[in-house]
Motif scaffolding. Structure first.
Motif, short mmCIF file in Angstrom:
data_model
loop_
_atom_site.label_atom_id
_atom_site.label_comp_id
_atom_site.label_asym_id
_atom_site.label_seq_id
_atom_site.Cartn_x
_atom_site.Cartn_y
_atom_site.Cartn_z
N ILE A 631 0.88 -1.29 0.02
CA ILE A 631 0.04 -0.05 0.07
C ILE A 631 0.82 1.10 -0.12
N THR A 632 1.96 0.99 0.87
CA THR A 632 2.94 2.41 0.52
C THR A 632 3.45 2.59 -0.48
N ASP A 633 3.93 1.56 -1.13
CA ASP A 633 4.50 1.74 -2.66
C ASP A 633 4.51 0.52 -3.36
N PRO A 634 3.58 0.45 -4.43
CA PRO A 634 3.47 -0.87 -5.12
C PRO A 634 4.46 -0.95 -5.91
N THR A 635 5.39 0.20 -6.27
CA THR A 635 6.23 0.26 -7.19
C THR A 635 7.57 -0.19 -6.61
N HIS A 636 7.93 -0.65 -5.49
CA HIS A 636 8.97 -1.06 -4.64
C HIS A 636 9.46 -2.45 -5.17
N GLN A 637 10.63 -2.65 -5.16
CA GLN A 637 11.31 -3.70 -5.92
C GLN A 637 10.60 -5.06 -5.40
N ARG A 638 10.17 -4.93 -4.14
CA ARG A 638 9.39 -6.17 -3.76
C ARG A 638 8.08 -6.72 -4.44
N PHE A 639 7.49 -5.76 -5.10
CA PHE A 639 5.95 -5.75 -5.63
C PHE A 639 6.09 -5.61 -7.07
N TYR A 640 5.64 -4.23 -7.85
CA TYR A 640 5.67 -4.41 -9.18
C TYR A 640 6.37 -3.12 -9.60
N PRO A 641 7.69 -3.09 -9.66
CA PRO A 641 8.50 -1.97 -9.94
C PRO A 641 8.34 -1.72 -11.50
N ASP A 642 7.99 -2.57 -12.44
CA ASP A 642 7.82 -2.44 -13.51
C ASP A 642 6.33 -2.59 -14.26
N THR A 643 5.72 -3.28 -13.61
CA THR A 643 4.36 -3.73 -14.18
C THR A 643 3.28 -3.34 -13.10
N ASN A 644 3.51 -2.38 -12.32
CA ASN A 644 2.49 -1.78 -11.58
C ASN A 644 1.39 -1.17 -12.38
N ASP A 645 -0.09 -1.81 -11.72
CA ASP A 645 -1.02 -1.29 -12.85
C ASP A 645 -1.90 0.01 -12.30
N ARG A 646 -1.61 1.25 -12.45
CA ARG A 646 -2.50 2.23 -11.80
C ARG A 646 -2.37 2.54 -10.31
N MET A 647 -1.86 1.49 -9.75
CA MET A 647 -2.16 1.48 -8.07
C MET A 647 -1.08 2.78 -7.51
N PRO A 648 -1.65 3.73 -6.85
CA PRO A 648 -0.75 4.95 -6.58
C PRO A 648 0.12 4.48 -5.23
N SER A 649 1.14 4.91 -5.04
CA SER A 649 1.94 4.80 -3.90
C SER A 649 1.61 5.69 -2.83
N PHE A 650 0.57 5.14 -1.82
CA PHE A 650 -0.38 5.66 -0.87
C PHE A 650 0.58 6.42 0.26
N GLY A 651 1.86 5.74 0.39
CA GLY A 651 2.85 6.13 1.45
C GLY A 651 3.94 7.00 1.32
N VAL A 652 4.08 7.35 -0.43
CA VAL A 652 5.13 8.21 -0.45
C VAL A 652 4.67 9.44 -1.06
N GLY A 653 5.20 10.58 -0.47
CA GLY A 653 4.73 11.87 -1.01
C GLY A 653 5.54 12.12 -2.11
N ARG A 654 4.58 12.81 -3.02
CA ARG A 654 5.03 13.10 -4.50
C ARG A 654 5.97 14.30 -4.07
#
Lengths: 692, 186
Positions: A631-654
């Motif tokens: 939830i914090t960051d779906p684009t983190h290496q552990r999850f979907y760094p390249d294939t994240n589908d639209r899910m925002p990184s809720f715990g990371v400030g832009r």
């Protein structure tokens, strides 16, 4: 004491001594004359039932004094303790529920008795000379009682009292010139809090009742001075207050008390007959969730006896502040003004008739407005929404645009008129539905608050609201609806509405995520590409879907027992119930997950050395820590760094700004998704299966 | 009654009816008033069924922090506390005096509550005794009464044990004050 009977001379002696003592006391106080005067008041035309209302009001007030004083002894007026102390009275103290119930219901009975007393006085013309002043005293007493009702409603500091009081005090702010200052004085500062409570409590338990007692004494003194105003014409011989009228009064008091107890105890009786477990705290007076200025409360309504004013204000909707000023202050003020003039108007027989008609009209009007308010709120309970399907459809198609609507209706004025009427009805149903949903939510919130307050650890010093704000079950659904539900569904697949909800979703259904049933569906070739999993996402054509549909359905390479082992191992990884799976089965599943020819070919797990980045990490999959991470960051290496589908990184400030969700909020969401929240010991059995 | 006879209605039936009316009026009035009075009394008596739930061993100090010099030291008792609806986690709920004699591994514990009227007994380092500031009760460093004293009994000793890690645990209890016997409050 000896058991032998005393001789008659002894008893005579004793009686003589008692009489002497009474004489002594009378000499010094004159109590006999006082009692005589109090009891042997002449009742012209004899005792009648129509004279009981004043006495029942005094009785009701005495009941409020008795119960109120004891409530006072347990109540604590502050924003962190008001709700909490009322909870303690209602749920923990012996008899507290009954005490508070009597106080609460009797307050409402008092409003009814007031209306009856007023009606009797006006109809009988009892305000006429020389009783004008006493009538005015009565009106002042009525306002004092209503003031006590208004101030008492806030004291539990629950949602309904809080929001109702906000409205009432905001209306006070409409008074010209002094309004804002008046409001600030009543509220005890610029905002609602400790001093609102201390001030309302001082008004409710101090100033208003003391003033009421003063006016009651004056009222009764004048009543005795002028004597009872007999209903004309007097046909029967005169009677005495004691015991003739007292008996009638006492029977009426008993009836009032019976009704009050009935209102409190009938629901308990019903629950008992239905075989439900009896929690005494649920009876008597309701206690809502603690006041929370940060949560919308669409169920806000004043207590029923002020509903007519609430509805009356709607008449002036669209008039802005002027309308509210008219509806909340001018019209009620004028009505009271006319009532104060009644004794003067009543000098003429036509004036008396006007008074009677006016009083009845006001009471009927109030009754009608109350009925209208209830009708609007509960309309959806009997209205048939499906009859308006065409209206709904047309509104959806046109987006409510007037031009498009006119076109769709063929620019036919009569059709448009019919449509407008039906649209109005349809919107009334929608509004009522929203209210009923809010009431249901309020009830659920209240139940949860009470459940949390009843924990063995009790309420923290920061108050019950802090407890609720840290509760995954209370906060999870709200956070999910606000931040996740625009894509994710959270619906029991077995529920009736599941299909419709899933069709609208564009990401996986997170109901019981991480649990056995979720994992089972994920590895089910029939479901993985469906709307509950990857069907509505970019992963629909991904490797996981083709793996499940192709490899897993081949029972040669993946034996059913192996798939089952992986399912169990996934649930174990999430730390959720595994349905009593054997340790060997979990171990087998974990080996398969790590196996680089199986799950491990894409997923990192254990010591399989598969690189992170291609597919989500299976270490601790579905656990609290894993969920917080994604939830914090779906684009983190552990999850979907390249294939994240639209899910925002809720715990990371832009750009280093504030994140959408705080770490605490993400934790609450993760706990809620995992079904990890406080459950009272008694209900463990019903909720234990939540993630199975 | 006298008033009625004055009015001349001396018929027995009238009297009986009068009596019946009065009895009924009193009965109805009494019945109507009973529920609020009963509920009020019921709720007022609620504190009587509350107990402190005392008697738990509470860690108070580390044995190393209690000097073995025969001089009592004051330590706060920290424990979870429930006050009606509020639960306090790890709060100071009272104080005790711990005393260890030279070379001894055992600790003597005295409650800081005066057995006379419940004031907080202080240690007078100069005159090597305990003094209560309220009514001048004085006690020896072992808690014994120094006569003349308003206190009916010596200071209350508390049970104590030292666990393997050297933690000093005290059985925290309150006792009734003002009486000669040491009786624990429920």
């Amino acid at each position: 004491m000896s058991a032998t009977s005393s001789s008659s001379s002894e008893s005579q002696q004793r009686a003589g001594m008692l009489a002497q003592l009474a004489d002594w006391f009378d000499d010094r106080t004159g109590y006999r004359a006082f009692v005589h005067e109090a009891l042997y008041e002449r009742v012209p035309g004899g005792a009648r039932w129509r004279y009981v209302w004043g006495s029942t009001l005094v009785f009701a007030f005495m009941t409020q004094v008795i119960t109120g004083l004891v409530l006072w002894a347990s109540y604590s007026a502050s924003a962190q303790t008001a709700w909490e102390s009322v909870f303690y009275i209602q749920y923990e103290m012996t008899g507290g529920w009954l005490l508070r119930g009597i106080h609460h219901v009797m307050a409402q009975a008092m409003v009814v008795l007031l209306a009856l007393h007023l009606m009797q006085v006006v109809i009988d013309g009892a305000y006429r000379a020389p009783r004008e002043v006493n009538f005015w005293l009565g009106l002042i007493l009525m306002m004092l009682v209503l003031g006590m009702a208004l101030t008492g409603y806030l004291l539990p500091w629950d949602q309904k009292g809080y929001w109702a009081t906000r409205v009432a005090t905001n209306l006070a702010g409409l008074v010209p010139l002094v309004g804002p200052s008046l409001q600030q004085l009543v509220v005890g500062g610029p905002d609602y809090g400790h001093h609102t409570l201390t001030r309302f409590f001082a008004l409710h338990a101090g100033f208003l009742p003391a003033t009421l007692v003063l006016f009651l004494v004056l009222h009764l003194t004048l009543f005795r001075k002028h004597g009872l105003h007999a209903k004309q014409p007097v046909t029967k011989p005169d009677g005495l207050f004691w015991p003739d009228q007292v008996l009638k009064d006492a029977v009426a008091m008993l009836a009032v008390m019976a009704v009050v107890l009935g209102v409190i105890l009938l629901p308990a009786l019903r629950a008992m007959l239905a075989g439900e477990p009896l929690v005494t705290g649920h009876f008597g007076a309701e206690l809502g969730a603690p006041a929370d200025p940060s949560q919308p409360y669409a169920a806000a309504r004043p207590e029923w006896y002020f509903l007519f004013l609430f509805q009356f204000l709607k008449v002036f909707e669209g008039w802005g502040a002027t309308g509210e000023f008219l509806g909340a202050i001018i019209v009620p003020g004028l009505t009271l003004g006319v009532m104060f003039l009644m004794p003067i108007l009543g000098r003429w027989s036509l004036g008396h008739r006007f008074n009677v008609v006016f009083t009845l009209a006001v009471l009927c009007g109030a009754g009608l407005l109350t009925a209208m308010a209830l009708h609007e709120d509960y309309y959806a309970l009997w209205a048939d929404r499906s009859a308006y399907a065409d209206v709904e459809q047309l509104l959806n198609e046109t987006g409510g645009d007037p031009q498009k609507l006119a076109m769709a209706l063929g620019n036919d004025a009569s059709k448009q008129a019919v449509f407008e009427k039906r649209r109005h009805e349809y919107e009334a149903i929608r509004k009522s539905e929203a209210f009923l949903v809010a009431v249901k939510q309020a009830k659920a919130d209240a139940e949860r608050a009470i459940e949390l307050a009843g924990r063995p650890e009790k309420i923290p010093p920061t108050g019950a609201l802090a407890l609720i704000r840290q509760d995954p079950l209370s906060q999870g659904p709200r956070l999910f609806a606000q931040h996740c539900a625009s894509c994710h569904a959270h619906v029991d697949p077995a529920a009736a509405e599941a299909e419709a909800v899933l069709a609208k979703s564009s990401a996986a259904n997170l109901f019981e995520f991480g649990g056995l049933s979720w994992a089972r569906g994920l590895l089910d070739p029939a479901q993985v590409a469906g709307p509950a999993y990857f069907g509505n996402t970019a992963h629909k054509d991904g490797d996981m879907v083709s793996f499940v549909t192709d490899d897993l359905s081949d029972t040669e390479t993946w034996k059913p027992a192996e798939v089952k082992a992986v399912i169990v191992a996934l649930a174990a990884e999430a730390g959720l119930p595994t349905g009593g799976a054997a340790a060997g089965q979990v171990k087998k599943g974990r080996e398969l997950m790590a196996d680089t020819d199986r799950c491990g070919s894409c997923h990192a797990y254990g010591d399989n050395e598969t690189e992170l980045g291609y597919a989500p990490d299976l270490n601790g999959w579905g656990s609290r820590e894993w969920l917080v991470g994604i939830i914090t960051d779906p684009t983190h290496q552990r999850f979907y760094p390249d294939t994240n589908d639209r899910m925002p990184s809720f715990g990371v400030g832009r750009d280093g700004g504030t994140p959408t969700l705080s770490a605490a909020e993400i934790g609450l969401l993760a706990d809620w998704l995992r079904g990890s929240w406080y459950r009272p010991a008694a209900s463990v059995h019903e909720t234990a299966g939540v993630n199975q | 009654m006298a008033e009625e006879t004055e009015k001349g209605s001396s018929l027995a039936t009238d009297q009986r009816r009068g009596f019946l009316t009065k009895a009924l009026a009193v009965a109805c009035g009494g019945l109507a008033t009973f529920p609020p009075l009963a509920a009020a009394l019921w709720a007022v008596l609620d504190p009587l069924r509350r107990t402190a739930g005392a008697g738990n061993f509470v860690p108070v100090a580390d044995l190393n922090n209690v000097p073995a010099d025969g001089l009592p030291r004051q330590f706060p008792v920290i424990a979870d506390r429930v006050d009606a609806w509020t639960g306090f986690a790890a709060e100071p709920i009272g104080a005790v005096y711990l005393k260890r004699d030279k070379g001894s591994e055992t600790v003597e514990v005295l409650s800081a509550t005066c057995p006379h009227a419940g004031c907080f007994v202080e240690m007078d380092r100069e005159s090597k005794c305990f003094r209560c500031p309220c009514h001048n009760s004085a006690f020896t460093l072992d808690g014994g009464i120094v006569a003349p004293s308003p206190s009916p009994r010596p200071m209350d000793s508390l049970e104590c044990k030292v666990d393997k890690g050297g933690g000093v645990l005290v059985k925290w209890q309150n006792f009734y004050t003002g009486i000669e016997e040491k009786v624990a409050r429920p």
